[in-house]
Design a protein around this motif. Sequence first.
Motif, mmCIF file in Angstrom:
data_model
loop_
_atom_site.group_PDB
_atom_site.id
_atom_site.type_symbol
_atom_site.label_atom_id
_atom_site.label_comp_id
_atom_site.label_asym_id
_atom_site.label_seq_id
_atom_site.Cartn_x
_atom_site.Cartn_y
_atom_site.Cartn_z
ATOM 1 N N THR A 87 0.846 -1.192 0.000
ATOM 2 C CA THR A 87 0.000 0.000 0.000
ATOM 3 C C THR A 87 0.885 1.245 0.000
ATOM 4 O O THR A 87 2.064 1.190 0.359
ATOM 5 N N ASP A 88 0.276 2.378 -0.393
ATOM 6 C CA ASP A 88 1.020 3.633 -0.466
ATOM 7 C C ASP A 88 1.480 4.131 0.894
ATOM 8 O O ASP A 88 2.480 4.830 0.999
ATOM 9 N N GLU A 89 0.745 3.791 1.920
ATOM 10 C CA GLU A 89 1.097 4.205 3.270
ATOM 11 C C GLU A 89 0.934 2.994 4.183
ATOM 12 O O GLU A 89 0.204 2.060 3.867
ATOM 13 N N LYS A 98 -4.635 7.068 -7.868
ATOM 14 C CA LYS A 98 -4.648 7.463 -6.456
ATOM 15 C C LYS A 98 -5.333 8.817 -6.280
ATOM 16 O O LYS A 98 -5.944 9.080 -5.242
ATOM 17 N N THR A 146 -0.757 0.069 -3.930
ATOM 18 C CA THR A 146 0.231 0.720 -4.781
ATOM 19 C C THR A 146 0.064 0.279 -6.227
ATOM 20 O O THR A 146 0.135 1.093 -7.141
ATOM 21 N N ASP A 147 -0.191 -1.006 -6.423
ATOM 22 C CA ASP A 147 -0.401 -1.535 -7.773
ATOM 23 C C ASP A 147 -1.697 -2.332 -7.804
ATOM 24 O O ASP A 147 -1.701 -3.536 -7.505
#
Length: 194
Positions: free
Chosen positions: A63-65, A119, A139-140
């Motif tokens: 994940t992005d975060e 996003k 993220t992907d």
Amino acid sequence: MDRLSPVIALLALFACSGEPQKAAPARSRVDAVAADPAKPAVNVESFCETGRTSSPPFALPVTDEPAPASAGGWTWVNVWATWCGPCIAEMPMIQKWVTKLNAEGVKVDLRLLSADEDKNALAGFKVKHADWPMSLHMTDPRALPAWGQSLGLDPSPVLPVHLFVNPQGNVRCSRMGALGENDYEAVKAVMAAG
């Protein structure tokens, strides 16, 4: 007519078998509750698509975060997207259910996981829906099928996806597609079954 009354009474007493009929056993309170069609038994196996027998360990995709720390109870992971109408429609109901479950003593955290390719779509959605809980973002999102398969899901998952992770970190139930008002008892039963 009065002469027929005793004959009818004897026929009723012996019925077709030729033996006196026994009085029906008195129904107990337990029988009455078990026979109540207004509250059918919850069949967790038919509610869950996977997880009830295999219980794979749960791990979030990248994940992005980072994900917030778990509070130690159940984790309900809802995989959704801003373009998914059923995902958006069920969210207020899910939030109410999580509040209700916690009030009933079932400790559960809701984790949203966005599968949006863009996003920025998630950021724009959050501005318009400030009352929604925080959502992680994959993220992907193209990794969704492989990640889902690692958890026992179909290789072509249908959003929304619901994953019910027990306090030990195993997926105890997964379900694809939107939930309806009648699914609350099944969700609760999943968590009661452990």
